[in-house]
Design a protein around this motif. Structure first.
Motif, PDB file in Angstrom:
ATOM      1  N   ARG A   1     -18.267  -4.733  -1.544  1.00  0.00           N
ATOM      2  CA  ARG A   1     -17.118  -3.894  -1.874  1.00  0.00           C
ATOM      3  C   ARG A   1     -16.689  -3.105  -0.650  1.00  0.00           C
ATOM      4  O   ARG A   1     -17.513  -2.701   0.153  1.00  0.00           O
TER       5      ARG A   1
ATOM      6  N   ALA B   1      -7.897   1.485 -11.602  1.00  0.00           N
ATOM      7  CA  ALA B   1      -7.903   2.576 -10.635  1.00  0.00           C
ATOM      8  C   ALA B   1      -8.670   3.773 -11.180  1.00  0.00           C
ATOM      9  O   ALA B   1      -8.594   4.098 -12.368  1.00  0.00           O
TER      10      ALA B   1
ATOM     11  N   LEU C   1      -5.918  -6.590   2.536  1.00  0.00           N
ATOM     12  CA  LEU C   1      -5.797  -6.901   1.104  1.00  0.00           C
ATOM     13  C   LEU C   1      -6.258  -8.301   0.752  1.00  0.00           C
ATOM     14  O   LEU C   1      -6.809  -8.522  -0.333  1.00  0.00           O
TER      15      LEU C   1
ATOM     16  N   ARG D   1      -9.986   3.973  -5.635  1.00  0.00           N
ATOM     17  CA  ARG D   1     -11.268   3.617  -6.268  1.00  0.00           C
ATOM     18  C   ARG D   1     -12.397   4.147  -5.396  1.00  0.00           C
ATOM     19  O   ARG D   1     -13.181   3.370  -4.842  1.00  0.00           O
TER      20      ARG D   1
ATOM     21  N   ASP E   1       0.924  -6.351  -8.540  1.00  0.00           N
ATOM     22  CA  ASP E   1      -0.156  -7.323  -8.404  1.00  0.00           C
ATOM     23  C   ASP E   1       0.380  -8.427  -7.499  1.00  0.00           C
ATOM     24  O   ASP E   1       1.379  -9.078  -7.829  1.00  0.00           O
TER      25      ASP E   1
ATOM     26  N   GLY F   1     -14.967   1.203  -5.286  1.00  0.00           N
ATOM     27  CA  GLY F   1     -14.422   0.386  -4.213  1.00  0.00           C
ATOM     28  C   GLY F   1     -13.735  -0.867  -4.740  1.00  0.00           C
ATOM     29  O   GLY F   1     -13.556  -1.045  -5.943  1.00  0.00           O
ATOM     30  N   SER F   2     -13.362  -1.753  -3.823  1.00  0.00           N
ATOM     31  CA  SER F   2     -12.675  -3.000  -4.183  1.00  0.00           C
ATOM     32  C   SER F   2     -13.570  -4.192  -3.866  1.00  0.00           C
ATOM     33  O   SER F   2     -14.086  -4.313  -2.748  1.00  0.00           O
TER      34      SER F   2
ATOM     35  N   GLU G   1       0.879  -1.178   0.000  1.00  0.00           N
ATOM     36  CA  GLU G   1       0.000   0.000   0.000  1.00  0.00           C
ATOM     37  C   GLU G   1       0.908   1.218   0.000  1.00  0.00           C
ATOM     38  O   GLU G   1       2.060   1.145   0.448  1.00  0.00           O
TER      39      GLU G   1
ATOM     40  N   HIS H   1      -9.445  -9.162  -0.971  1.00  0.00           N
ATOM     41  CA  HIS H   1      -9.677  -8.624  -2.314  1.00  0.00           C
ATOM     42  C   HIS H   1      -8.873  -9.350  -3.404  1.00  0.00           C
ATOM     43  O   HIS H   1      -9.046  -9.049  -4.583  1.00  0.00           O
TER      44      HIS H   1
ATOM     45  N   GLU I   1       0.748   0.151  -4.996  1.00  0.00           N
ATOM     46  CA  GLU I   1      -0.705   0.012  -5.054  1.00  0.00           C
ATOM     47  C   GLU I   1      -1.041  -0.883  -6.239  1.00  0.00           C
ATOM     48  O   GLU I   1      -0.242  -1.017  -7.168  1.00  0.00           O
ATOM     49  N   TYR I   2      -2.219  -1.477  -6.201  1.00  0.00           N
ATOM     50  CA  TYR I   2      -2.726  -2.234  -7.352  1.00  0.00           C
ATOM     51  C   TYR I   2      -3.517  -1.253  -8.200  1.00  0.00           C
ATOM     52  O   TYR I   2      -4.588  -0.783  -7.812  1.00  0.00           O
TER      53      TYR I   2
ATOM     54  N   ASP J   1     -11.740   2.124  -0.985  1.00  0.00           N
ATOM     55  CA  ASP J   1     -10.398   2.065  -1.570  1.00  0.00           C
ATOM     56  C   ASP J   1     -10.002   3.486  -1.968  1.00  0.00           C
ATOM     57  O   ASP J   1     -10.732   4.134  -2.726  1.00  0.00           O
TER      58      ASP J   1
END
Length: 283
Positions: free
Chosen positions: A223, A135, A165, A229, A146, A233-234, A108, A168, A130-131, A226
């Protein structure tokens, strides 16, 4: 004056290597969870001691933003669950200086914990990411990673930190193998996530279709918020159960345990349970 049961929660840690070890203590832990408001009252009176730095944070510098103290007890930008992670690191490494000599990967980059570690460890020993796929907001300076396909070489890090995490990740067992791959021998993973702590099996919310790469929902989608996002959201794929420890061992970790950390002294308090559950696995 706090009662004897509240005083016992000034710094309580229990560690478990299986659900079978945890289950007999669950009823007592839930009963201790009924003392959370009293514990918070002590913290509001005395302040808290920040793990790793030893800094005393006075009562007026605390923020409490709701009854789920795992998420709502904020000090120096850190949540209760963040301080639980720092307590595990403090016990593993001994000091902030010792941690700063480790190579640390934090999955993160925009959280309060990320900012806290960046200030204290510096860019030389800390890598944040971050992933970024899908985004809605992303700075050009953010590193994309990832967990299921990390780009780091083998044995790159001493410590990997993953917070909120695992629920998700589409293919969690693949991610565990990747984390094991980039850890050096003796290195450790320290993580938090929502846990189905009353059962061995995970609660599956969605499955990853390996052919299409898309999620297959089981019931209504769930979700979580995030920072990159903020609208969508995630997606939650699962709430991990205690089987997560077996999955870690199968991925190449020689030891795996879950700590239950509860401490009004360190500001580590939970919601249903008195403290925070922290996953620790050693390579």
């Amino acid at each position: 004056m706090p009662g004897e049961k509240v005083l016992a929660l000034h710094d309580l840690q229990r560690s478990y290597t299986s659900f079978e070890a945890f289950q007999p203590e669950l009823a007592d832990l839930l009963q201790q969870g009924s003392l959370l408001d009293e514990c918070v009252a002590v913290t509001q009176t005395l302040g808290l001691l920040e793990p790793l730095t030893g800094e005393h944070i006075p009562p007026e510098a605390l923020q409490i933003q709701g009854p789920n103290y795992r998420e709502s007890l904020v000090a120096n930008g850190l949540l209760s669950r963040n301080r639980a992670v720092l307590r595990v690191l403090e016990q593993a490494c001994g000091s902030l200086d010792a941690l700063a000599r480790q190579e640390v990967y934090l999955a993160e980059a925009l959280s309060g914990l990320a900012l806290w570690l960046q200030r204290r460890l510096g860019a030389g020993s800390l890598v944040c990411s971050e992933y970024l796929e899908g985004a809605e907001l992303a700075g050009s300076d953010l590193l994309h990673q990832d967990l299921c396909a990390l780009t780091f070489p083998e044995a790159r890090f001493d410590v990997v930190l993953c917070n909120e995490l695992f629920e998700h990740v589409p293919q969690l067992e693949v991610a565990f193998r990747e984390i094991a791959r980039v850890l050096r021998p003796g290195g450790r993973l320290v993580a938090t996530c929502p846990l189905a702590f009353g059962q061995r099996e995970s609660i599956v919310k969605a499955r990853h279709n390996t052919e299409t790469g898309l999620p297959e929902l089981i019931g209504e989608p769930e979700r979580h918020g995030d920072p990159i996002r903020p609208v969508g959201g995630s997606l939650v794929y699962r709430i991990p159960g205690w089987e997560v420890l077996d999955q870690l061992r199968a991925a190449g970790f020689v030891e795996a345990r879950i700590h239950q950390m509860a401490s009004w002294k360190y500001g580590v308090l939970g919601s249903d349970l008195p403290g925070v559950l922290v996953i620790e696995a050693q390579r």
